[in-house]
Design a protein around this motif. Sequence first.
Motif, short mmCIF file in Angstrom:
data_model
loop_
_atom_site.label_atom_id
_atom_site.label_comp_id
_atom_site.label_asym_id
_atom_site.label_seq_id
_atom_site.Cartn_x
_atom_site.Cartn_y
_atom_site.Cartn_z
N GLN A 10 -18.02 89.68 72.95
CA GLN A 10 -17.03 90.70 73.32
C GLN A 10 -15.61 90.19 73.22
OE1 GLN A 10 -17.59 94.29 74.23
NE2 GLN A 10 -19.01 93.38 72.76
N ALA A 18 -14.80 90.89 69.61
CA ALA A 18 -14.87 92.28 69.18
C ALA A 18 -13.53 92.91 68.80
CB ALA A 18 -15.56 93.12 70.25
N THR A 76 -12.47 92.52 64.83
CA THR A 76 -13.40 92.71 63.72
C THR A 76 -12.71 93.15 62.43
OG1 THR A 76 -13.85 94.93 64.58
CG2 THR A 76 -15.43 93.18 65.14
N VAL A 84 -20.57 93.01 67.02
CA VAL A 84 -21.30 94.29 67.09
C VAL A 84 -22.53 94.16 67.97
CG1 VAL A 84 -22.68 95.90 65.73
CG2 VAL A 84 -20.46 95.16 64.89
N SER A 110 -24.03 95.86 71.76
CA SER A 110 -25.16 96.78 71.55
C SER A 110 -26.46 96.25 72.13
CB SER A 110 -25.35 97.02 70.05
OG SER A 110 -24.15 97.35 69.41
N THR A 166 -17.74 97.63 61.10
CA THR A 166 -16.39 97.64 61.66
C THR A 166 -15.89 99.06 61.88
OG1 THR A 166 -15.93 95.56 60.50
CG2 THR A 166 -14.03 96.80 61.33
N ALA A 209 -17.87 100.69 64.85
CA ALA A 209 -17.47 100.18 66.16
C ALA A 209 -16.10 100.71 66.58
CB ALA A 209 -17.46 98.65 66.15
N SER A 210 -15.20 100.86 65.61
CA SER A 210 -13.85 101.31 65.95
C SER A 210 -13.75 102.83 66.06
CB SER A 210 -12.85 100.80 64.91
OG SER A 210 -13.18 101.29 63.62
N SER A 250 -18.78 103.85 68.37
CA SER A 250 -19.20 103.01 69.50
C SER A 250 -19.95 101.80 68.97
CB SER A 250 -20.12 103.80 70.44
OG SER A 250 -21.37 104.05 69.80
N PRO A 251 -20.12 100.75 69.79
CA PRO A 251 -20.92 99.60 69.34
C PRO A 251 -22.34 99.98 68.94
CG PRO A 251 -19.64 99.02 71.29
CD PRO A 251 -19.47 100.49 71.09
N ALA A 255 -22.61 101.02 65.49
CA ALA A 255 -22.49 99.91 64.54
C ALA A 255 -23.78 99.12 64.40
CB ALA A 255 -21.36 98.98 64.99
#
Length: 336
Positions: A45, A48, A51, A221, A225, A282, A285-286, A289-290, A293
Amino acid sequence: MTHSSAPAKPALTSEDRSARIAVTVFPALILLAAAFGFFVPDVGQMLAPHTSLYLGVIMFAMGLTLTLPDFGLVARRPLPVLIGVVAQYVIMPLVGLGVSLLLQLPPELAVGVILVGCAPGGTSSNVITYLAKADTALSVTMTSISTLLAPLLTPLLTLWLAGSYLPVDAGSMAMSIVKMVLIPVIGGLVVRLVLGKLVDTVLPALPWVSVAGISLVVIAVVSGSTEAIVSAGAIVLLAVVLHNALGYLIGYWAARLLRQGERAARTTSIEVGMQNSGLAATLAASAFSPAAALPAAIFSIWHNLSGAMLAMYYRRSADLHPAAHPQKGRPQVDAA
């Protein structure tokens, strides 16, 4: 009395050795990165928020491996390049949607699978093509063109196919791809043109730069998750395996039905089946959500493993008929 013997196999070139190391070691390192992210999520994290930087480094490294002749193939052989790029942006997005519907994936995971399908070709497809004794130059050109088209096509396709699952900000996604992909790739290409001799000296290190970048993306990621992996890891793996396998299969037969030769069809198969999962992870996630991803993170591991197995199959077939499969081009050993 004379004794006949089979001709000795030629020694492996340095390019062959580098390519084989890439195919065998990269998946193992990415798998280790996934395990690290799962078991040490606090560290993951911390990585994160950066990324997009890791992906930018990967794409800059890709740009450094490109030369202008890689794009000249578009003028010399436009049809196979066009077939490969169109197949890339038609087959995998639709297969991603189909797999999501078939497995009735929850919205976040469905969006993740679809986004993987909407991503451009993965740069590791080039080394798989080389090992498969397919058309490496064609693979490099397909990857390059699909990557340059990503800022336009990836957001539009994601909006069209995944918009019913979750809201998609296509404009923001397009800008992110420009910053993380287009600018670094063009920057790398320009540096190669200006400082070609210097870049040639660092080319052997670029695969390791790339795999370090994708490993950091996977750690970040997966660390976000862990709950999704525990609850839905098996179904996501099934989705990824189906998505990847259908990409290989449909890509091959699409090229054959359009009267492409065996080497071009195999190249299209590999190019369609292997995605830029680092970009997909990437973006997911952006933008989402994770958990969204997660499919891309698993795809990063799986498509390198499956690609290596496919290369072994194709290579063995090519060895049986060497005259029909001359090896051309240089291997590209970036990982994504």
